[in-house]
Design a protein around this motif. Structure first.
Motif, short mmCIF file in Angstrom:
data_model
loop_
_atom_site.label_atom_id
_atom_site.label_comp_id
_atom_site.label_asym_id
_atom_site.label_seq_id
_atom_site.Cartn_x
_atom_site.Cartn_y
_atom_site.Cartn_z
N UNK A 192 26.12 0.47 -60.63
CA UNK A 192 27.46 0.38 -59.92
C UNK A 192 27.40 1.35 -58.72
N UNK A 193 26.68 2.42 -58.59
CA UNK A 193 26.62 2.72 -57.34
C UNK A 193 25.80 2.07 -56.18
N UNK A 194 24.68 1.49 -56.80
CA UNK A 194 23.93 0.78 -55.93
C UNK A 194 24.67 -0.60 -55.37
N UNK A 195 25.48 -1.18 -56.25
CA UNK A 195 26.18 -2.36 -55.92
C UNK A 195 27.13 -2.15 -54.83
N UNK A 196 27.81 -0.90 -55.18
CA UNK A 196 28.89 -0.47 -53.89
C UNK A 196 27.99 -0.19 -52.61
N UNK A 197 26.93 0.27 -52.85
CA UNK A 197 26.37 0.76 -51.60
C UNK A 197 25.51 -0.36 -50.70
N UNK A 198 25.71 -1.53 -51.25
CA UNK A 198 25.20 -2.67 -50.83
C UNK A 198 25.90 -3.87 -50.80
N UNK A 199 26.92 -3.99 -50.02
CA UNK A 199 27.97 -5.03 -50.03
C UNK A 199 27.46 -6.28 -50.31
N UNK A 200 28.07 -6.96 -51.29
CA UNK A 200 27.54 -8.42 -51.65
C UNK A 200 26.63 -8.67 -52.63
N UNK A 221 30.57 -5.69 -55.43
CA UNK A 221 31.81 -5.06 -54.38
C UNK A 221 31.98 -5.55 -53.13
N UNK A 222 32.94 -6.36 -52.91
CA UNK A 222 33.15 -7.13 -51.66
C UNK A 222 33.31 -5.94 -50.51
N UNK A 223 34.07 -4.93 -50.90
CA UNK A 223 34.60 -3.80 -50.13
C UNK A 223 33.54 -2.58 -49.88
N UNK A 224 32.44 -2.73 -50.60
CA UNK A 224 31.63 -1.62 -50.43
C UNK A 224 31.66 -0.33 -50.53
N UNK A 225 31.53 0.63 -49.65
CA UNK A 225 31.76 1.84 -50.26
C UNK A 225 33.46 2.29 -50.28
N UNK A 226 34.18 1.52 -49.73
CA UNK A 226 35.42 1.72 -50.27
C UNK A 226 35.89 1.63 -51.50
N UNK A 227 35.30 0.63 -51.96
CA UNK A 227 35.48 0.34 -53.57
C UNK A 227 34.84 1.60 -54.27
N UNK A 228 33.76 2.06 -53.96
CA UNK A 228 33.22 3.52 -54.43
C UNK A 228 34.21 4.57 -54.31
N UNK A 229 34.60 4.88 -53.31
CA UNK A 229 35.72 6.09 -53.17
C UNK A 229 36.82 5.68 -54.11
N UNK A 230 37.38 4.49 -54.01
CA UNK A 230 38.40 4.05 -54.99
C UNK A 230 38.20 4.56 -56.46
N UNK A 231 36.95 4.11 -56.96
CA UNK A 231 36.43 4.32 -58.14
C UNK A 231 36.49 5.89 -58.61
#
Length: 387
Positions: A192-200, A221-231
């Protein structure tokens, strides 16, 4: 002692990094022979697969399967170079020898584990009781099998295949590891972390081992680390989702890019997660220092501009972090780490670059959203000790 007994010349290095050296000292390459080392080996092979997918078109996918017989299958749809590998080049070489130098690519290299990059496929091959490598290219599927790092037969065509990509399946050696059972939960969280750190990037994990049937998760995660922070905010028990502040920037001074996202919530805890080339930097480093510098400077300046209490006694620096959730990710051509664990980023120029970017983007956000800015400052002020 003489240099003869203490030196590490080319022959000694080759001995340590050769097949027998890796099997005798697996901890030098994956950290341990316990569960931590087992997962490190998985992350190393995944690093190679993800790097090649991202180098191809940036939006590909990697699928990982934990097989019923204890294997780990990692399949990516990335580009294939030297796929018709019958003469000692390409994938076959990576599986049978330690590279003499780190692969070129800089910020495009993804490092998900804690060890050095380069040699991850060779190490996994040597520390596995068996491994199969499959290459799909030019409409043909070619497969080669190995046992503890040694090829059991030349690469062979095994029928037709659509598209291009590679699949590596390995069975960690019970002679080496104390356990060969991977943790689905641990792998899923890291994916999950890796996917959010590498958009698309698409990452999926399937576990075929449960008696009641397979379980699977997938991430993109289309929004990258923004999605990470929200999670992270949801995990902390947030009821209302505040606005996530985020930006990306490339800066030639640090020979790399940065992606930052943050928000303030009603808690009193600070949660900052930091990464360099997708490697978790648990001890922080210059990217985190720059982030803190930038946040403290812009919030203090904004408060003064609004006529709020000045930063007497440095309370802004002490209090700004309360309720702050953030992810700071940099991707550098030449990352430098301090310490043996490579969890502390040391590139000096990164600090000023990140601080400057945070001041600009967070400053604009505060000025453009006065209502949300007032809420942030009110939360900080409530935690300020009164005279």
């Amino acid at each position: 002692m003489s240099g003869e007994t203490t030196g590490y010349d080319a022959a000694r290095t080759e001995e340590l990094e050769g097949r027998e050296g890796i099997r005798k000292r697996p901890g030098m390459f994956v950290g341990s022979t316990g569960e931590r080392g087992l997962h490190e080996m998985v992350f190393q092979v995944l690093s190679w697969a993800v790097t090649h997918v991202l180098a191809g078109h940036g939006g590909g996918s990697v699928d990982v399967t934990l097989t019923r017989d204890g294997g780990v299958r990692i399949s990516g749809d990335g580009p294939v170079t030297a796929a018709r590998d019958t003469g000692g080049t390409g994938l076959e070489t990576l599986l049978t020898s330690m590279p003499t130098a780190t692969e070129a690519g800089g910020r495009l290299i993804v490092n998900l584990g804690h060890g050095r990059m380069g040699g991850e496929l060779f190490v996994a091959n040597v520390l596995s009781s068996r491994l199969t490598a499959e290459v799909r290219c030019g409409g043909t599927r070619r497969v080669q099998a190995y046992a503890r790092g040694v090829a059991t037969a030349p690469p062979a065509a095994m029928g037709s295949a659509a598209g291009s990509g590679t699949t590596v399946t390995f069975w960690p050696d019970t002679e080496i590891f104390e356990t060969t059972r991977c943790s689905f939960a641990l792998l899923a969280e890291r994916f999950r972390q890796v996917a959010s750190l590498n958009r698309g990037l698409g990452l999926s994990l399937t576990d075929e081992r449960p008696e009641g049937g397979a379980r699977a998760v997938s991430f993109r995660f289309p929004d990258g680390v923004r999605d990470f922070v929200a999670a992270l905010d949801v995990e902390a028990g947030a009821v209302l989702q505040p606005d996530v502040i985020g930006f990306e920037r490339e800066d030639s001074r640090m020979a790399g890019t940065m992606e930052v996202a943050l928000l303030w919530n009603g808690s009193h805890q600070e949660r900052i997660r930091s990464f360099a080339n997708s490697r978790a930097t648990r001890q922080g480093g210059t990217h985190v220092d720059g982030f803190r510098d930038g946040v403290a400077a812009v919030v203090t300046a904004y408060a003064r501009a609004q006529g709020l209490p000045d930063a007497v006694g440095g309370f802004w620096a002490d209090r700004i972090g309360e309720g702050l959730t953030a992810v700071v990710s940099v991707k550098l051509d030449h990352p430098e780490y301090l310490g043996a664990t490579c969890e502390l980023l040391g590139n000096a120029e990164v600090r000023d670059c990140v601080a400057e970017a945070v001041r600009e983007h967070l400053g604009n956000w505060l000025r453009e959203r006065p209502t949300q800015a007032a809420q942030v400052l009110d939360r900080i002020l409530r935690n300020v000790p009164q005279d």
